[in-house]
Design an enzyme around this catalytic site. Structure first.
Site, PDB file in Angstrom:
ATOM      1  N   HIS A  18       4.295   2.636   2.470  1.00 42.77           N
ATOM      2  CA  HIS A  18       3.080   1.935   2.030  1.00 42.77           C
ATOM      3  C   HIS A  18       3.324   1.194   0.711  1.00 42.77           C
ATOM      4  O   HIS A  18       3.028   0.000   0.586  1.00 42.77           O
ATOM      5  CB  HIS A  18       1.946   2.943   1.860  1.00 42.77           C
ATOM      6  CG  HIS A  18       0.651   2.323   1.444  1.00 42.77           C
ATOM      7  ND1 HIS A  18      -0.293   1.901   2.348  1.00 42.77           N
ATOM      8  CD2 HIS A  18       0.139   2.052   0.211  1.00 42.77           C
ATOM      9  CE1 HIS A  18      -1.328   1.389   1.696  1.00 42.77           C
ATOM     10  NE2 HIS A  18      -1.087   1.471   0.402  1.00 42.77           N
ATOM     11  N   GLU A  19       3.863   1.913  -0.259  1.00 46.71           N
ATOM     12  CA  GLU A  19       4.104   1.302  -1.571  1.00 46.71           C
ATOM     13  C   GLU A  19       5.211   0.252  -1.506  1.00 46.71           C
ATOM     14  O   GLU A  19       5.184  -0.730  -2.246  1.00 46.71           O
ATOM     15  CB  GLU A  19       4.450   2.382  -2.606  1.00 46.71           C
ATOM     16  CG  GLU A  19       3.370   3.433  -2.815  1.00 46.71           C
ATOM     17  CD  GLU A  19       2.009   2.844  -3.178  1.00 46.71           C
ATOM     18  OE1 GLU A  19       1.966   1.726  -3.734  1.00 46.71           O
ATOM     19  OE2 GLU A  19       0.985   3.484  -2.884  1.00 46.71           O
ATOM     20  N   HIS A  22       3.637  -3.042  -0.656  1.00 48.71           N
ATOM     21  CA  HIS A  22       3.078  -3.691  -1.842  1.00 48.71           C
ATOM     22  C   HIS A  22       4.186  -4.286  -2.714  1.00 48.71           C
ATOM     23  O   HIS A  22       4.069  -5.407  -3.212  1.00 48.71           O
ATOM     24  CB  HIS A  22       2.283  -2.669  -2.679  1.00 48.71           C
ATOM     25  CG  HIS A  22       1.004  -2.224  -2.038  1.00 48.71           C
ATOM     26  ND1 HIS A  22       0.080  -3.100  -1.519  1.00 48.71           N
ATOM     27  CD2 HIS A  22       0.481  -0.981  -1.873  1.00 48.71           C
ATOM     28  CE1 HIS A  22      -0.964  -2.421  -1.047  1.00 48.71           C
ATOM     29  NE2 HIS A  22      -0.738  -1.141  -1.243  1.00 48.71           N
TER      30      HIS A  22
END
Length: 359
Positions: A18-19, A22
Site C-alpha cells: 500500500h505504502e 503512494h
C-alpha cells in the site's frame, strides 16, 4: 506464536504494498518523500538513502509515507515548492493518494494469477447427485447425472457458483437452466420455492430453493498463462463486488456490525489458513488486500477516500479549502477511525471471551 508471526507477515506485506503505491506515485509526480515507514510510533531501526528515510516503527498495525509539504501546518516552512505535495495540481495529488489502494488491488490480481497458473482451480462439479422428492427440480424433470451448464444465461463453472447465485437473490420468479444430459444439451425452466436459509453473508433469511444436491465430485482444471490472468481479474472483481454489497448491508443494518473483525480476527484467520498450506495463505492474503484497498477508498477523513473527496471539492471550488477547515475535517476523521477501531477490537474481545481460541 505462529498466529502472531503469520499475521504480522501478512499485514506487513499488505502495508508495504500500500505504502509502496503512494511512494512510487509521489516519485513519479516529483514529490519529495521524507519518510517511508512500516509501522507507527517510535522508530526501531532505519536508514536514509537519498532524500528519504526508510524505517521500521514500533507499532506494526499500519504504516505511512510522509510527503514533503503534505500537512497544512508545514506549509509556512516549505522552501522547495516544486517538490511539495500541497503545491501539486489536484489530479497529481489525487493520483498519489489513489495509488495506495490501487496497489492493494494489483497485488491480489498478481497472487491469483500465480495461483491459477501454477495450481489451477479445484471446483465442485456441477453434476447433480440427488434430486429431492417433490422439489421444483423434480417437477421440472431434472435427474441425477445432469450437468448444469448455465443458470439464467450465466455460465456456472462449479456447483458453488449455482448456490452462490441463488443465495444472492431474495426472490427468483423463474430459473432457466441449461443442462447437459449425456450427449444432449437441454433447457429446463423451473420456479424455485422460497425457504428459510442463510444468504451469502450468513444472515438468516429466505432464499430460493430448487432441490438438487451435488455429486461432491471435485474437478481439477489447469489454466494457461493468459487464461489465469483473466480468471484473476474476474476473481478480484467478484470479491470487490461482494465486499461493497456487504458494506452496504452493514450501513442498512441487514448485516450485523458484530460480523466485523479486527487484528485478532485477522490473526486467527491467517494462522488457520497457514495450516492449510502456502497456496491457501496466498489466497487469504489476496482477499485481505482487496478488503484493505476498499476500506481505504471509503470517503472518511484521514483515509485515502476522504482525501479524494477533499480534492474533488477543491476541483469544483477551484481553490483549496482553508487550513482551519482541513484541520477540522481531519480531527473528525481521527475520531471516526478511533471509534471504528475500538468497535472492531471490542468484537474481537467478545469472540475470545466466548471461547474462541487462537491456534
Amino acid at each position: 506464536m505462529l498466529t502472531v508471526i503469520i499475521a504480522l507477515l501478512v499485514i506487513g506485506v499488505l502495508i508495504f504494498v500500500h505504502e509502496l503505491g503512494h511512494f512510487i506515485a509521489a516519485k513519479l509526480m516529483g514529490v519529495k518523500v521524507e519518510v517511508f515507514s512500516l509501522g507507527f510510533g517510535p522508530k526501531i531501526l532505519g536508514f536514509k538513502k537519498g532524500e528519504t528515510e526508510y524505517r521500521v516503527s514500533a507499532f506494526p498495525l499500519g504504516g505511512y509515507v510522509k510527503l514533503y509539504g503534505e500537512h497544512p501546518e508545514t506549509l509556512p516552512s516549505v522552501v522547495e515548492k516544486d517538490k511539495a505535495f500541497a503545491f501539486k495540481k489536484t489530479w497529481q495529488k489525487a493520483f498519489i493518494v489513489v495509488s495506495g489502494p490501487l496497489a492493494n488491488f494489483i497485488l491480489p490480481v498478481l497472487l491469483f494469477w500465480f495461483l491459477f497458473w501454477v495450481s489451477g482451480s479445484y471446483l465442485l462439479s456441477t453434476k447433480i447427485g440427488e434430486v429431492l422428492p417433490d422439489s421444483p427440480a423434480e417437477k421440472a424433470g431434472l435427474a441425477p447425472g445432469d450437468e448444469i451448464i448455465e443458470v439464467n444465461g450465466k455460465r456456472v463453472k462449479s456447483f458453488d457458483e449455482l448456490v452462490l447465485y441463488l443465495k444472492s437473490k431474495e426472490t427468483v420468479n423463474e430459473v432457466l437452466l441449461k443442462i447437459k444430459r449425456g450427449s444432449q444439451v437441454l433447457e429446463v425452466k423451473l420456479v424455485p420455492e422460497t425457504k428459510e436459509g442463510y444468504n451469502v453473508f450468513g444472515k438468516k433469511t429466505h432464499v430460493p430453493f430448487i432441490g438438487v444436491k451435488s455429486t461432491q465430485e471435485i474437478v481439477h482444471q489447469k489454466h494457461g498463462f493468459i487464461e489465469a490472468f483473466k480468471l484473476a481479474i474476474e476473481k478480484v472483481i467478484d470479491i470487490t463486488t461482494l465486499t461493497f454489497i456487504a458494506l452496504f448491508k452493514l450501513f442498512t443494518g441487514d448485516l450485523p456490525f458484530s460480523t466485523l473483525g479486527g487484528p485478532i480476527t485477522i490473526g486467527k484467520m491467517a494462522g488457520d489458513t497457514a495450516k492449510l498450506g502456502f497456496y491457501p495463505l496466498l489466497s487469504f492474503t489476496a482477499l485481505l488486500s482487496v478488503n484493505l484497498g476498499i476500506i481505504n477508498l471509503l470517503p472518511l477523513p484521514m483515509l485515502d477516500g476522504g482525501h479524494l473527496v477533499i480534492f474533488s471539492i477543491e476541483a469544483i471550488r477551484r481553490k483549496p479549502l482553508s487550513l482551519k477547515t482541513q484541520e477540522l475535517i481531519f480531527k473528525i476523521g481521527f475520531f471516526i477511525i478511533i471509534a471504528l477501531s475500538i468497535a472492531v477490537f471490542y468484537n474481537d474481545i467478545l469472540k475470545l471471551l466466548s471461547g474462541w481460541k487462537l491456534p
